[in-house]
Write a protein that holds these residues in place. Structure first.
Motif, PDB file in Angstrom:
ATOM      1  N   TYR A 247       0.825  -1.247  -0.076  1.00 62.85           N
ATOM      2  CA  TYR A 247      -0.129   0.123   0.156  1.00 62.85           C
ATOM      3  C   TYR A 247       0.957   1.200   0.039  1.00 62.85           C
ATOM      4  N   PRO A 248       0.416   2.313  -0.500  1.00 61.55           N
ATOM      5  CA  PRO A 248       1.281   3.618  -0.421  1.00 61.55           C
ATOM      6  C   PRO A 248       1.212   4.100   0.909  1.00 61.55           C
ATOM      7  N   GLU A 249       2.215   4.776   1.126  1.00 62.94           N
ATOM      8  CA  GLU A 249       2.523   5.434   2.447  1.00 62.94           C
ATOM      9  C   GLU A 249       1.204   6.249   2.855  1.00 62.94           C
ATOM     10  N   GLY A 250       0.967   6.119   4.003  1.00 62.08           N
ATOM     11  CA  GLY A 250      -0.245   7.089   4.499  1.00 62.08           C
ATOM     12  C   GLY A 250      -1.819   6.313   4.456  1.00 62.08           C
ATOM     13  N   PHE A 251      -1.579   5.113   4.046  1.00 62.76           N
ATOM     14  CA  PHE A 251      -2.819   4.201   3.688  1.00 62.76           C
ATOM     15  C   PHE A 251      -3.105   3.075   4.868  1.00 62.76           C
ATOM     16  N   ASP A 252      -2.204   3.378   5.932  1.00 58.91           N
ATOM     17  CA  ASP A 252      -2.476   2.181   6.798  1.00 58.91           C
ATOM     18  C   ASP A 252      -3.878   1.693   7.358  1.00 58.91           C
ATOM     19  N   SER A 253      -4.876   2.823   7.276  1.00 64.07           N
ATOM     20  CA  SER A 253      -6.224   2.459   7.658  1.00 64.07           C
ATOM     21  C   SER A 253      -6.848   1.423   6.657  1.00 64.07           C
ATOM     22  N   SER A 254      -6.581   1.498   5.258  1.00 63.22           N
ATOM     23  CA  SER A 254      -6.848   0.481   4.422  1.00 63.22           C
ATOM     24  C   SER A 254      -6.609  -0.934   5.072  1.00 63.22           C
ATOM     25  N   LEU A 255      -5.565  -1.021   5.699  1.00 63.43           N
ATOM     26  CA  LEU A 255      -5.247  -2.604   5.946  1.00 63.43           C
ATOM     27  C   LEU A 255      -5.995  -3.104   7.120  1.00 63.43           C
ATOM     28  N   VAL A 256      -7.115  -2.294   7.806  1.00 66.31           N
ATOM     29  CA  VAL A 256      -7.789  -3.008   8.639  1.00 66.31           C
ATOM     30  C   VAL A 256      -8.456  -4.044   8.260  1.00 66.31           C
ATOM     31  N   LEU A 257      -9.288  -3.991   7.459  1.00 65.76           N
ATOM     32  CA  LEU A 257     -10.016  -5.293   6.776  1.00 65.76           C
ATOM     33  C   LEU A 257      -8.996  -6.515   6.448  1.00 65.76           C
TER      34      LEU A 257
ATOM     35  N   GLN B 182      -8.855 -13.573  11.432  1.00 67.18           N
ATOM     36  CA  GLN B 182     -10.065 -14.557  11.391  1.00 67.18           C
ATOM     37  C   GLN B 182      -9.832 -15.807  11.003  1.00 67.18           C
ATOM     38  N   HIS B 183      -8.907 -15.873   9.838  1.00 64.51           N
ATOM     39  CA  HIS B 183      -8.421 -17.084   9.162  1.00 64.51           C
ATOM     40  C   HIS B 183      -7.805 -17.925  10.156  1.00 64.51           C
ATOM     41  N   GLU B 184      -6.801 -17.187  10.986  1.00 69.70           N
ATOM     42  CA  GLU B 184      -5.775 -17.893  11.948  1.00 69.70           C
ATOM     43  C   GLU B 184      -6.677 -18.467  13.008  1.00 69.70           C
ATOM     44  N   ARG B 185      -7.849 -17.659  13.550  1.00 67.06           N
ATOM     45  CA  ARG B 185      -8.163 -18.125  14.872  1.00 67.06           C
ATOM     46  C   ARG B 185      -9.577 -18.712  14.800  1.00 67.06           C
ATOM     47  N   GLY B 186     -10.338 -18.099  13.544  1.00 70.39           N
ATOM     48  CA  GLY B 186     -11.810 -18.580  13.327  1.00 70.39           C
ATOM     49  C   GLY B 186     -12.663 -17.488  13.671  1.00 70.39           C
ATOM     50  N   PHE B 187     -12.075 -16.415  14.430  1.00 69.42           N
ATOM     51  CA  PHE B 187     -13.054 -15.263  14.946  1.00 69.42           C
ATOM     52  C   PHE B 187     -12.072 -14.097  15.286  1.00 69.42           C
ATOM     53  N   ILE B 188     -12.734 -13.000  15.630  1.00 68.95           N
ATOM     54  CA  ILE B 188     -11.734 -11.868  15.900  1.00 68.95           C
ATOM     55  C   ILE B 188     -12.113 -11.728  17.424  1.00 68.95           C
ATOM     56  N   ALA B 189     -11.065 -11.818  18.399  1.00 67.66           N
ATOM     57  CA  ALA B 189     -11.138 -11.844  19.697  1.00 67.66           C
ATOM     58  C   ALA B 189     -11.133 -10.137  20.114  1.00 67.66           C
ATOM     59  N   ALA B 190     -11.716 -10.024  21.390  1.00 67.29           N
ATOM     60  CA  ALA B 190     -11.730  -8.470  21.848  1.00 67.29           C
ATOM     61  C   ALA B 190     -10.301  -8.017  22.030  1.00 67.29           C
ATOM     62  N   GLU B 191      -9.592  -9.045  22.333  1.00 65.52           N
ATOM     63  CA  GLU B 191      -8.197  -8.801  22.701  1.00 65.52           C
ATOM     64  C   GLU B 191      -7.071  -8.368  21.547  1.00 65.52           C
ATOM     65  N   ASP B 192      -7.613  -8.662  20.255  1.00 67.02           N
ATOM     66  CA  ASP B 192      -7.070  -8.356  19.088  1.00 67.02           C
ATOM     67  C   ASP B 192      -7.236  -6.923  18.684  1.00 67.02           C
ATOM     68  N   VAL B 193      -8.467  -6.134  19.198  1.00 67.20           N
ATOM     69  CA  VAL B 193      -8.421  -4.772  18.731  1.00 67.20           C
ATOM     70  C   VAL B 193      -7.512  -3.979  18.902  1.00 67.20           C
ATOM     71  N   LYS B 194      -6.871  -3.885  20.462  1.00 69.31           N
ATOM     72  CA  LYS B 194      -5.983  -2.679  20.553  1.00 69.31           C
ATOM     73  C   LYS B 194      -4.584  -3.126  19.962  1.00 69.31           C
ATOM     74  N   PRO B 195      -4.089  -4.210  19.964  1.00 67.17           N
ATOM     75  CA  PRO B 195      -2.899  -4.375  19.299  1.00 67.17           C
ATOM     76  C   PRO B 195      -2.813  -4.024  17.779  1.00 67.17           C
ATOM     77  N   LEU B 196      -4.014  -4.390  17.232  1.00 69.33           N
ATOM     78  CA  LEU B 196      -4.041  -4.267  15.685  1.00 69.33           C
ATOM     79  C   LEU B 196      -4.276  -2.514  15.630  1.00 69.33           C
ATOM     80  N   ALA B 197      -5.020  -2.012  16.445  1.00 69.51           N
ATOM     81  CA  ALA B 197      -5.097  -0.524  16.348  1.00 69.51           C
ATOM     82  C   ALA B 197      -3.690   0.184  16.494  1.00 69.51           C
TER      83      ALA B 197
END
Length: 68
Positions: free
Chosen positions: A18-28, A35-50
């Motif tokens: 991705y071009p520089e400055g488009f980090d928010s495009s990486l959310v999905l 989700q592929h790794e765990r099967g779901f998104i845990a609440a504990e994943d939100v803060k580290p990903l953010a």
């Protein structure tokens, strides 16, 4: 070690596509990978990903609330 930390090399590879400055495009794509790794998104994943992407946690939570 959190799942986000473990997947960081893959997230770094995604970020390089991705071009520089488009980090928010990486959310999905990062959430898909978690989700592929765990099967779901845990609440504990939100803060580290953010923190990794440099976006507010609410942005991650909004995506999670919108997509099933």
């Amino acid at each position: 070690m959190s799942l986000v930390e473990r997947l960081r090399p893959e997230f770094d590879a995604l970020r390089a596509r991705y071009p520089e400055g488009f980090d928010s495009s990486l959310v999905l794509p990062c959430l898909h990978r978690i989700q592929h790794e765990r099967g779901f998104i845990a609440a504990e994943d939100v803060k580290p990903l953010a923190e990794y992407l440099g976006v507010p946690a609410i942005q991650i939570e909004e995506v999670l609330a919108f997509y099933s």
